[in-house]
Scaffold this motif. Sequence first.
Motif, PDB file in Angstrom:
ATOM      1  N   ASN A  22      46.653  45.079  30.995  1.00 57.54           N
ATOM      2  CA  ASN A  22      45.889  45.751  29.946  1.00 57.54           C
ATOM      3  C   ASN A  22      46.824  46.293  28.865  1.00 57.54           C
ATOM      4  OD1 ASN A  22      43.812  47.645  28.736  1.00 57.54           O
ATOM      5  ND2 ASN A  22      45.250  49.129  29.566  1.00 57.54           N
TER       6      ASN A  22
ATOM      7  N   PRO B 162      42.345  38.167  33.829  1.00 54.19           N
ATOM      8  CA  PRO B 162      41.317  38.997  34.450  1.00 54.19           C
ATOM      9  C   PRO B 162      40.087  39.119  33.543  1.00 54.19           C
ATOM     10  CG  PRO B 162      43.470  40.034  34.653  1.00 54.19           C
ATOM     11  CD  PRO B 162      43.629  38.878  33.710  1.00 54.19           C
TER      12      PRO B 162
ATOM     13  N   THR C 194      33.447  38.249  31.301  1.00 53.48           N
ATOM     14  CA  THR C 194      33.118  39.014  32.503  1.00 53.48           C
ATOM     15  C   THR C 194      31.871  38.426  33.154  1.00 53.48           C
ATOM     16  OG1 THR C 194      31.870  40.578  31.145  1.00 53.48           O
ATOM     17  CG2 THR C 194      34.120  41.185  31.692  1.00 53.48           C
TER      18      THR C 194
ATOM     19  N   ALA D 170      34.255  45.815  37.055  1.00 55.81           N
ATOM     20  CA  ALA D 170      35.557  46.066  36.447  1.00 55.81           C
ATOM     21  C   ALA D 170      36.314  47.229  37.087  1.00 55.81           C
ATOM     22  CB  ALA D 170      35.431  46.286  34.936  1.00 55.81           C
TER      23      ALA D 170
ATOM     24  N   ASP E 213      37.042  45.394  42.250  1.00 59.10           N
ATOM     25  CA  ASP E 213      36.435  44.183  41.687  1.00 59.10           C
ATOM     26  C   ASP E 213      37.509  43.193  41.243  1.00 59.10           C
ATOM     27  OD1 ASP E 213      33.739  44.970  41.995  1.00 59.10           O
ATOM     28  OD2 ASP E 213      33.846  46.172  40.171  1.00 59.10           O
ATOM     29  N   TYR E 214      38.565  43.701  40.640  1.00 58.04           N
ATOM     30  CA  TYR E 214      39.627  42.801  40.185  1.00 58.04           C
ATOM     31  C   TYR E 214      40.400  42.218  41.359  1.00 58.04           C
ATOM     32  CZ  TYR E 214      38.842  43.792  35.277  1.00 58.04           C
ATOM     33  OH  TYR E 214      38.277  43.872  34.023  1.00 58.04           O
TER      34      TYR E 214
ATOM     35  N   TRP F  32      38.222  39.483  42.546  1.00 50.53           N
ATOM     36  CA  TRP F  32      38.285  38.367  41.589  1.00 50.53           C
ATOM     37  C   TRP F  32      39.529  37.532  41.814  1.00 50.53           C
ATOM     38  CZ3 TRP F  32      42.439  38.300  38.147  1.00 50.53           C
ATOM     39  CH2 TRP F  32      42.460  37.191  37.299  1.00 50.53           C
ATOM     40  N   LEU F  33      40.691  38.192  41.938  1.00 52.77           N
ATOM     41  CA  LEU F  33      41.936  37.445  42.089  1.00 52.77           C
ATOM     42  C   LEU F  33      41.961  36.692  43.418  1.00 52.77           C
ATOM     43  CD1 LEU F  33      44.645  36.579  41.043  1.00 52.77           C
ATOM     44  CD2 LEU F  33      45.607  38.761  41.825  1.00 52.77           C
TER      45      LEU F  33
ATOM     46  N   TRP G  17      48.581  45.948  34.971  1.00 48.26           N
ATOM     47  CA  TRP G  17      47.503  45.935  35.960  1.00 48.26           C
ATOM     48  C   TRP G  17      47.441  44.612  36.717  1.00 48.26           C
ATOM     49  CZ3 TRP G  17      44.926  48.648  39.123  1.00 48.26           C
ATOM     50  CH2 TRP G  17      44.623  49.983  38.851  1.00 48.26           C
TER      51      TRP G  17
ATOM     52  N   HIS H  67      46.886  44.134  40.733  1.00 47.87           N
ATOM     53  CA  HIS H  67      46.032  43.170  41.445  1.00 47.87           C
ATOM     54  C   HIS H  67      46.864  42.320  42.402  1.00 47.87           C
ATOM     55  CE1 HIS H  67      43.500  44.625  38.335  1.00 47.87           C
ATOM     56  NE2 HIS H  67      43.686  43.664  37.452  1.00 47.87           N
TER      57      HIS H  67
ATOM     58  N   CYS I  61      35.917  47.520  30.129  1.00 52.02           N
ATOM     59  CA  CYS I  61      36.694  47.204  31.335  1.00 52.02           C
ATOM     60  C   CYS I  61      37.874  48.154  31.503  1.00 52.02           C
ATOM     61  CB  CYS I  61      37.176  45.757  31.286  1.00 52.02           C
ATOM     62  SG  CYS I  61      35.849  44.533  31.460  1.00 52.02           S
TER      63      CYS I  61
ATOM     64  N   LEU J 202      38.221  50.309  34.888  1.00 43.69           N
ATOM     65  CA  LEU J 202      39.389  50.050  35.716  1.00 43.69           C
ATOM     66  C   LEU J 202      40.213  51.315  35.919  1.00 43.69           C
ATOM     67  CD1 LEU J 202      41.334  48.205  37.214  1.00 43.69           C
ATOM     68  CD2 LEU J 202      42.244  47.463  34.995  1.00 43.69           C
TER      69      LEU J 202
END
Length: 253
Positions: free
Chosen positions: A15, A39, A46, A52, A56-57, A60-61, A79, A83, A168, A172
Amino acid sequence: MPDGSETRAVFVHGNPETAAIWGPLLVELQHPDAVTLSPPGFGAPTPDAFGATADDYAAWLASELEQQGRPVDLVGHDWGGGHVMRIAMERPDLIRSWAMDIAGCFAPDYVWHDLAQVWQTPGAGEEAVAAMAKLPVVDRASMFESLGMTPDIARAVTRASDETMGRCILSLYRSATQPAMARLGEGLGAAAARPGLVIIPTEDGYTGGEERARRSAGQAKATVAVLPGLGHWWMIQDPAGAAAALRRFWSSL
């Protein structure tokens, strides 16, 4: 095309960035099988109902890495590094190795930097992202340049800065308000399941400093690569040095 002899390298940014930050480093690496993952909200759409949050991240990863079909060498910045650490602690089956640059943020005594604390504050955070969105594009790009980005990368990042990214950012950072990061740091020992590299740019003022990063690296039994004189965007400031550090680490595996 990759010949299958080299492990895929996967790069994840943070970010408020896009995958453009990896450009100079990837040119230096000339890795035959490297990919970047953006991301959601940070240069990528999204999904519906995406919350977010840090959890959640991480989910996602993990989902993205499951689609790779084989363990990867995972590299994260800012960030993205957070993750990556979640994967190292919780899904080591998805990776051969990990590398990241915000290990100090997982130290029990880490204090979020001033802007992060603004984003974590209801009302003030909304005002901050709204003010940023109102800045002319040229001014936002100039701000990123002043912090260490090249003009072309600064423009690419600026083009991706929108209302979705702002939402986001707030979600986050609020999900990681202390003691949330300290609690995650209690699990650093699990990251030792795979070889790790903690990258420490000595002039990065956002991530807790060298001493905290070394402590976290020790808990995760990770190798340390100190990048003297480099700041938050080390991969842009000295891509050759950054590439050399990654190559040394990967060649040791």
